[in-house]
Design an enzyme around this catalytic site. Structure first.
Site, PDB file in Angstrom:
ATOM      1  N   LYS A 135       0.821  -1.355   0.302  1.00 18.81           N
ATOM      2  CA  LYS A 135       0.210  -0.156   0.011  1.00 18.81           C
ATOM      3  C   LYS A 135       1.027   1.568   0.059  1.00 18.81           C
ATOM      4  O   LYS A 135       0.196   2.002  -0.559  1.00 18.81           O
ATOM      5  CB  LYS A 135      -0.529   0.631   1.004  1.00 18.81           C
ATOM      6  CG  LYS A 135      -1.981  -1.131   1.637  1.00 18.81           C
ATOM      7  CD  LYS A 135      -3.686  -0.192   1.713  1.00 18.81           C
ATOM      8  CE  LYS A 135      -4.342  -1.143   2.047  1.00 18.81           C
ATOM      9  NZ  LYS A 135      -5.788  -1.170   2.727  1.00 18.81           N
TER      10      LYS A 135
ATOM     11  N   LYS B  33      -5.586 -10.347  -6.650  1.00 18.92           N
ATOM     12  CA  LYS B  33      -6.480 -11.143  -5.696  1.00 18.92           C
ATOM     13  C   LYS B  33      -8.444  -9.915  -6.445  1.00 18.92           C
ATOM     14  O   LYS B  33      -7.140  -8.715  -6.781  1.00 18.92           O
ATOM     15  CB  LYS B  33      -6.555 -11.097  -4.013  1.00 18.92           C
ATOM     16  CG  LYS B  33      -6.257  -9.769  -3.958  1.00 18.92           C
ATOM     17  CD  LYS B  33      -5.892  -9.392  -2.350  1.00 18.92           C
ATOM     18  CE  LYS B  33      -6.271  -8.053  -1.047  1.00 18.92           C
ATOM     19  NZ  LYS B  33      -5.669  -8.025  -0.061  1.00 18.92           N
TER      20      LYS B  33
ATOM     21  N   LYS C 154     -11.584  -4.420  -4.094  1.00 20.02           N
ATOM     22  CA  LYS C 154     -11.732  -2.954  -3.575  1.00 20.02           C
ATOM     23  C   LYS C 154     -11.196  -1.832  -4.610  1.00 20.02           C
ATOM     24  O   LYS C 154     -11.980  -1.033  -5.762  1.00 20.02           O
ATOM     25  CB  LYS C 154     -11.735  -2.396  -2.436  1.00 20.02           C
ATOM     26  CG  LYS C 154     -12.900  -3.133  -1.705  1.00 20.02           C
ATOM     27  CD  LYS C 154     -12.934  -2.171  -0.178  1.00 20.02           C
ATOM     28  CE  LYS C 154     -13.581  -3.452   0.885  1.00 20.02           C
ATOM     29  NZ  LYS C 154     -13.578  -3.213   1.910  1.00 20.02           N
TER      30      LYS C 154
END
Ligand code: AMP
Ligand code: TRP
Length: 342
Positions: A118, A201, A204
């Site tokens: 991230k 994966k 969102k």
């Protein structure tokens, strides 16, 4: 140190950062519902303090938190049976997180793959909250003395860190206060992959909406996304080994198995030998059958957000009966002066 002395309690959380998707549903939410009614206390949380470790538009955050609560209920969580809470309404989470910031080590946080993913190349510009994220997650869990945490595969490392924090706290202060938590990563779909790329994966934050099935998608959209999902030209195998080098095929079979509450082997016994042109409509039909009622119930609940707000307020009151004494006791162990009546 024994962790058997702790009464079993289940805790888990999901970030209200928009786009609740099929991965969240199969990897987490559906498992949450399975735990309800097993005779253990269950606490499920919308973790807004985690969501703001990356930028969230305030109006969107409020909407997503309520929508996530609607998703919890629509998927089968009953506010009478489970405690449903919004993290920021139970201040002991953030208070215990501060203590854990002082227990956990920088090196532990630096090893977290989610931090590395991230923060990306520009770690210096990431928020301090993003770095400390796992200490808040440990606090979420341990402020309830939770023993079992159902999550998807991607959260395994954070749960190991939660155990490390509990063990270090207990050792540092010579107590047996925090339980050593069990991760519960089970089911046929603990890692649902993107519909466009079997090596990523479902997430969102993927820019392509075609990569995921959102819990708010209508029947036509769900069917279209499955029809367009990436696959290979081979027929389906009859045994699970035949899926090993075929990530996209494996993903669709695992989704089918999880939605239908079967094992991958059971699914392949039925569909082995079929082409995707035949299997995809079967999967689309199953997905619509299972998901459409959830999305329409979510939409119905979102018509009256005041009811959702009441459920969250009630949840926070019940939660604080557990969290306030645990925090007080933690402060005592650490050596903070208790407040007295004046
Ligand atoms: P998040 O959306 O990151 O807050 O994740 C909430 C829960 O959903 C966690 O338990 C995750 O492990 C789980 N989860 C998220 N994405 C996936 C996925 N693609 N497959 C399975 N579980 C997932
Ligand atoms: N980090 C989790 C995720 O992104 C969400 C989360 C926060 C959580 N606190 C938690 C999950 C406590 C389980 C228990 O998926």
């Amino acid at each position: 140190m024994s962790d058997t002395a702790f009464t079993p309690r289940v805790f888990s959380g999901i970030q209200p950062s928009g786009n609740l998707h099929l991965g969240n549903y199969l990897g987490a939410l559906k498992r949450f519902v399975d735990w309800q009614g097993k005779g253990v206390e269950t606490v499920y949380c919308m973790v807004d303090l985690h969501a703001i470790t990356v930028w969230q538009n305030p109006a969107d955050l409020r909407h997503s938190t309520r929508e996530l609560c609607a998703g919890f209920i629509a998927a089968g969580l009953d506010p009478e049976k489970s405690i449903l809470i919004n993290q920021s309404q139970v201040p002991e989470h953030a208070q215990l997180a501060w203590i854990f910031n002082c227990v956990a080590r920088m090196g532990w946080m630096q090893r977290m793959t989610q931090w590395k993913d991230k923060a990306g190349k520009n770690q210096q510009n990431a928020s301090l909250g993003l770095f400390a994220y796992p200490a808040l997650m440990a606090a979420d869990i341990l402020v309830y003395h939770a023993t079992h945490v159902p999550v998807g595969e991607d959260q395994k490392q954070h749960l190991e860190l939660t155990r490390d924090i509990a063990i270090k706290f207990n050792n540092d202060f010579g107590v047996d206060f925090f339980p050593v938590t069990e991760p519960v990563i089970e089911g046929a779909a603990t890692r649902v992959m993107s519909l466009r790329d079997g090596s990523k994966k479902m997430s969102k934050s993927d820019v392509s909406d075609m990569s995921r099935i959102n819990m708010t998608d209508d029947a036509d959209t769900i069917a279209k996304k499955i029809r367009k999902a990436k696959t290979d030209p081979e027929a389906l195998p009859s045994e699970a080994e035949g899926l090993e080098e075929r990530p996209e095929a494996r993903n669709l079979v695992e989704i089918y198995a999880a939605l239908n509450e079967q094992s991958v082997d059971q699914v392949l016994a039925d569909v082995g030998g079929k082409q995707f042109s035949e299997f995809k409509p079967m999967l689309a039909e199953l997905a619509v059958e299972k998901l459409a009622p959830i999305s329409s119930e979510m939409a119905r609940l979102m018509n009256d957000t005041s009811e959702i707000d009441k459920i969250l307020s009630r949840g926070a009151q019940r939660a604080r009966e557990v969290t306030a004494p645990v925090l007080r006791k933690t402060y005592d162990i650490v050596g903070m002066v208790p407040p007295v009546e004046t």
